[in-house]
Motif scaffolding. Structure first.
Motif, short mmCIF file in Angstrom:
data_model
loop_
_atom_site.label_atom_id
_atom_site.label_comp_id
_atom_site.label_asym_id
_atom_site.label_seq_id
_atom_site.Cartn_x
_atom_site.Cartn_y
_atom_site.Cartn_z
N ARG A 22 0.83 -1.20 0.00
CA ARG A 22 0.00 0.00 0.00
C ARG A 22 0.86 1.25 0.00
O ARG A 22 0.61 2.22 -0.72
CB ARG A 22 -0.93 0.01 1.22
N THR A 23 1.90 1.24 0.85
CA THR A 23 2.77 2.40 0.97
C THR A 23 3.51 2.67 -0.33
O THR A 23 3.61 3.80 -0.79
CB THR A 23 3.80 2.20 2.11
N LEU A 48 -7.59 6.90 7.96
CA LEU A 48 -6.43 7.57 8.52
C LEU A 48 -5.63 6.65 9.43
O LEU A 48 -4.39 6.60 9.36
CB LEU A 48 -6.86 8.82 9.30
N ALA A 49 -6.30 5.90 10.30
CA ALA A 49 -5.60 5.01 11.23
C ALA A 49 -4.80 3.95 10.49
O ALA A 49 -3.70 3.57 10.92
CB ALA A 49 -6.60 4.35 12.18
N GLU A 50 -5.33 3.48 9.35
CA GLU A 50 -4.62 2.46 8.56
C GLU A 50 -3.35 3.03 7.96
O GLU A 50 -2.30 2.36 7.94
CB GLU A 50 -5.53 1.93 7.45
N VAL A 51 -3.40 4.27 7.49
CA VAL A 51 -2.21 4.90 6.93
C VAL A 51 -1.14 5.07 8.00
O VAL A 51 0.05 4.80 7.77
CB VAL A 51 -2.56 6.27 6.31
N GLY A 71 -7.99 12.11 -0.34
CA GLY A 71 -6.87 12.94 -0.75
C GLY A 71 -5.68 12.08 -1.10
O GLY A 71 -5.82 10.92 -1.50
N SER A 72 -4.49 12.64 -0.91
CA SER A 72 -3.25 11.94 -1.25
C SER A 72 -2.73 11.17 -0.03
O SER A 72 -2.07 11.74 0.83
CB SER A 72 -2.19 12.93 -1.74
N ALA A 73 -3.02 9.88 0.01
CA ALA A 73 -2.51 9.05 1.10
C ALA A 73 -0.99 9.00 1.05
O ALA A 73 -0.32 8.96 2.09
CB ALA A 73 -3.09 7.64 1.01
N GLY A 74 -0.42 9.03 -0.15
CA GLY A 74 1.03 8.99 -0.29
C GLY A 74 1.71 10.20 0.32
O GLY A 74 2.75 10.08 0.96
N ALA A 75 1.12 11.38 0.14
CA ALA A 75 1.68 12.60 0.73
C ALA A 75 1.64 12.51 2.25
O ALA A 75 2.60 12.91 2.93
CB ALA A 75 0.90 13.82 0.25
N LEU A 76 0.55 11.99 2.80
CA LEU A 76 0.43 11.86 4.25
C LEU A 76 1.45 10.85 4.78
O LEU A 76 2.07 11.07 5.83
CB LEU A 76 -0.99 11.44 4.62
N GLN A 77 1.63 9.75 4.07
CA GLN A 77 2.62 8.75 4.49
C GLN A 77 4.03 9.34 4.48
O GLN A 77 4.81 9.12 5.41
CB GLN A 77 2.55 7.53 3.56
N GLN A 78 4.35 10.09 3.44
CA GLN A 78 5.68 10.70 3.36
C GLN A 78 5.88 11.72 4.47
O GLN A 78 6.95 11.83 5.08
CB GLN A 78 5.87 11.36 2.00
N LEU A 79 4.83 12.49 4.76
CA LEU A 79 4.88 13.47 5.83
C LEU A 79 5.17 12.82 7.17
O LEU A 79 6.09 13.22 7.91
CB LEU A 79 3.55 14.23 5.88
N LEU A 80 4.39 11.79 7.52
CA LEU A 80 4.57 11.10 8.80
C LEU A 80 5.92 10.39 8.87
O LEU A 80 6.58 10.39 9.91
CB LEU A 80 3.43 10.10 9.02
#
Length: 217
Positions: free
Chosen positions: A47-48, A62-65, A96-105
């Motif tokens: 997924r990531t 959100l919790a899954e990301v 939205g962009s799950a990828g952007a949130l993953q990179q941010l975190l």
């Protein structure tokens, strides 16, 4: 094999057989648990990888990301005394962009590991708290590590600025986090910190993004 040898003996006590069967059950349970954890990690990595190489916006939990990011960085924190506490209701869904949130975190976690906790050598607690209200998502990310002085805080989001030049710092971690929050998620990120008092980031962005793909489908 152990059970087979035991059964082939002239006399087998019921207690011995029960003990061996219990050991076999426990071993099977451990193997099954490890396989399930491995399968879960593979799914998280897939997924990531897909999200971070694609700018396509989608609906996500959100919790899954957050879980996926923590699993991806499991090896980084595995042998440290850094605890990560997450407070995020499972029912929060975003578009939205799950990828952007993953990179941010990912960048915030790596930043804490490197700077707040001396590349994982120090003990500490990272807290991630997420909520949604009035159509906006808010993520509070804080650590109780080394913190920053006023001069460093002022330049924290600048590209190529780092206090650990030659010690693992690229000066791009928080710069990328800033861009993911503002450009990738269409929101904002604010940092507060004091030397010896830890660091806190507050990220806010629309629950349903419309800034990149023209709205929720």
């Amino acid at each position: 094999a152990e059970i087979g040898r035991l059964i082939e003996q002239p006399e087998v006590s019921e207690d011995d057989l029960r003990q061996r069967m219990q050991m076999l059950d426990e071993a099977s349970g451990l193997i099954l648990g490890n396989l399930r954890r491995a399968a879960g990690m593979v799914q998280s990595f897939k997924r990531t990888a897909v999200d971070q190489t694609s700018e396509v916006e989608r609906e996500f939990e959100l919790a899954e990301v957050i879980d996926d990011v923590l699993k991806t960085l499991q090896s980084l924190f595995k042998n440290t005394q850094i605890r990560i506490d997450v407070d995020c209701p499972r029912e929060i869904r975003l578009f939205g962009s799950a990828g952007a949130l993953q990179q941010l975190l990912t960048n915030l976690l790596q930043n804490s590991h490197l700077h707040a906790y001396a590349n994982g050598a120090a003990t500490g607690l990272i807290q991630i708290r997420a909520r949604v209200a009035d159509g906006a998502a808010r993520i509070e990310f804080s650590d109780d590590g080394a913190g920053m002085n006023a001069q460093t805080l002022e330049r924290a989001f600048e590209p190529f600025f780092t206090t650990r030049r030659g010690l693992g710092g690229s000066g791009l971690g928080l710069y990328i986090a800033y861009n993911m929050a503002t450009q990738g998620l269409g929101g904002s990120i604010v940092c507060t910190s004091q030397t010896g008092q830890g660091t806190r980031f507050v990220v806010e962005f629309p629950q349903y993004s419309t800034h990149a793909s023209g709205g929720r489908s």
